[in-house]
Design a protein around this motif. Structure first.
Motif, short mmCIF file in Angstrom:
data_model
loop_
_atom_site.label_atom_id
_atom_site.label_comp_id
_atom_site.label_asym_id
_atom_site.label_seq_id
_atom_site.Cartn_x
_atom_site.Cartn_y
_atom_site.Cartn_z
N UNK A 99 39.80 -7.86 -5.86
CA UNK A 99 40.02 -8.28 -7.25
C UNK A 99 39.00 -9.35 -7.65
N UNK A 100 38.72 -10.28 -6.77
CA UNK A 100 37.73 -11.32 -7.07
C UNK A 100 36.36 -10.68 -7.32
N UNK A 101 36.01 -9.69 -6.51
CA UNK A 101 34.72 -9.00 -6.68
C UNK A 101 34.70 -8.25 -8.01
N UNK A 102 35.79 -7.58 -8.34
CA UNK A 102 35.85 -6.85 -9.61
C UNK A 102 35.71 -7.78 -10.80
N UNK A 103 36.41 -8.89 -10.76
CA UNK A 103 36.32 -9.85 -11.87
C UNK A 103 34.94 -10.49 -11.92
N UNK A 104 34.29 -10.64 -10.79
CA UNK A 104 32.93 -11.17 -10.77
C UNK A 104 32.00 -10.21 -11.52
N UNK A 105 32.18 -8.93 -11.28
CA UNK A 105 31.34 -7.92 -11.95
C UNK A 105 31.60 -7.84 -13.45
N UNK A 106 32.84 -8.11 -13.86
CA UNK A 106 33.15 -8.03 -15.29
C UNK A 106 32.93 -9.36 -16.01
N UNK A 107 32.56 -10.40 -15.26
CA UNK A 107 32.26 -11.68 -15.88
C UNK A 107 33.48 -12.53 -16.18
N UNK A 108 34.61 -12.22 -15.57
CA UNK A 108 35.83 -13.00 -15.78
C UNK A 108 35.94 -14.02 -14.64
N UNK A 109 35.17 -15.10 -14.77
CA UNK A 109 34.97 -16.02 -13.67
C UNK A 109 36.20 -16.87 -13.35
N UNK A 110 37.03 -17.14 -14.32
CA UNK A 110 38.28 -17.88 -14.05
C UNK A 110 39.19 -17.04 -13.15
N UNK A 111 39.20 -15.75 -13.38
CA UNK A 111 40.00 -14.85 -12.54
C UNK A 111 39.42 -14.76 -11.13
N UNK A 112 38.10 -14.83 -11.03
CA UNK A 112 37.45 -14.83 -9.71
C UNK A 112 37.95 -16.03 -8.92
N UNK A 113 37.99 -17.18 -9.57
CA UNK A 113 38.45 -18.40 -8.90
C UNK A 113 39.90 -18.24 -8.44
N UNK A 114 40.71 -17.63 -9.29
CA UNK A 114 42.12 -17.42 -8.96
C UNK A 114 42.27 -16.53 -7.71
N UNK A 115 41.62 -15.39 -7.71
CA UNK A 115 41.83 -14.43 -6.63
C UNK A 115 41.06 -14.78 -5.36
N UNK A 116 39.89 -15.37 -5.49
CA UNK A 116 39.18 -15.83 -4.29
C UNK A 116 39.97 -16.96 -3.65
N UNK A 117 40.58 -17.80 -4.47
CA UNK A 117 41.43 -18.87 -3.94
C UNK A 117 42.63 -18.31 -3.19
N UNK A 118 43.22 -17.25 -3.73
CA UNK A 118 44.34 -16.61 -3.03
C UNK A 118 43.88 -16.02 -1.69
N UNK A 119 42.70 -15.42 -1.68
CA UNK A 119 42.18 -14.85 -0.42
C UNK A 119 41.95 -15.97 0.60
N UNK A 120 41.52 -17.12 0.12
CA UNK A 120 41.27 -18.25 1.02
C UNK A 120 42.56 -18.79 1.64
N UNK A 121 43.70 -18.53 1.03
CA UNK A 121 44.96 -18.96 1.66
C UNK A 121 45.23 -18.16 2.92
N UNK A 122 44.70 -16.94 2.99
CA UNK A 122 44.87 -16.10 4.18
C UNK A 122 43.80 -16.38 5.21
N UNK A 123 42.57 -16.64 4.74
CA UNK A 123 41.46 -16.92 5.65
C UNK A 123 40.57 -18.00 5.02
N UNK A 124 40.81 -19.27 5.35
CA UNK A 124 40.04 -20.37 4.74
C UNK A 124 38.54 -20.35 5.07
N UNK A 125 38.14 -19.57 6.05
CA UNK A 125 36.73 -19.49 6.43
C UNK A 125 36.05 -18.22 5.91
N UNK A 126 36.72 -17.47 5.08
CA UNK A 126 36.20 -16.19 4.59
C UNK A 126 34.87 -16.37 3.85
N UNK A 127 33.83 -15.77 4.39
CA UNK A 127 32.50 -15.90 3.79
C UNK A 127 32.47 -15.30 2.39
N UNK A 128 33.10 -14.14 2.23
CA UNK A 128 33.09 -13.48 0.92
C UNK A 128 33.84 -14.31 -0.12
#
Length: 143
Positions: A34-63
């Protein structure tokens, strides 16, 4: 999205650790996608939301760290972008993409500061020239 969260939150698989781990992995991947999809569509606030959620599962996630950095850069939140890039480089010191992003942010920040100064100068110059005969000088202006 909701069903995976429901399974995790309600602890429906608390007795099956392997299945629970699989559901958590699926949710982590979904947030990254979802973060990648929102990045492509230019919805950067949503990118922050979903990348942040992914980081709760893996705080070291490079992506996830990279996507957070890019989203902050695109929103011109350069200080936050530098912070996220720092986290990315701390977790993945050999990341060439992170180094390139760091250079881009530094360059964009300089350009942004220069254009802000130029805009401020033109605004204040306009204010000085704008004071004409149509507005009488006040007491303090005439001193």
């Amino acid at each position: 999205r909701g069903s995976l969260k429901y399974v995790i939150d309600r602890e429906l698989l608390k007795d099956d650790a392997k299945a629970l781990a699989s559901v958590r992995e699926a949710q982590y991947r979904m947030h990254l996608n979802l973060a990648q999809g929102f990045l492509r569509t230019g919805e950067f606030r949503q990118v922050i939301e979903y990348a942040g959620r992914a980081l709760t599962y893996d705080p070291q996630s490079e992506k996830a760290l990279y996507r957070m950095s890019v989203a902050h850069r695109e929103l011109s939140l350069f200080e936050d972008a530098r912070e996220w890039i720092g986290r990315l480089l701390e977790a993945h010191p050999k990341s060439a993409a992170a180094r390139q992003l760091q250079q881009e942010v530094a360059r964009l920040e300089l350009v942004s500061k220069k254009s802000a100064k130029k805009a401020a100068r033109s605004i204040f110059r306009g204010l000085q020239e704008d004071h004409g005969d149509r507005v009488p000088l006040g007491f303090w202006d005439s001193l």
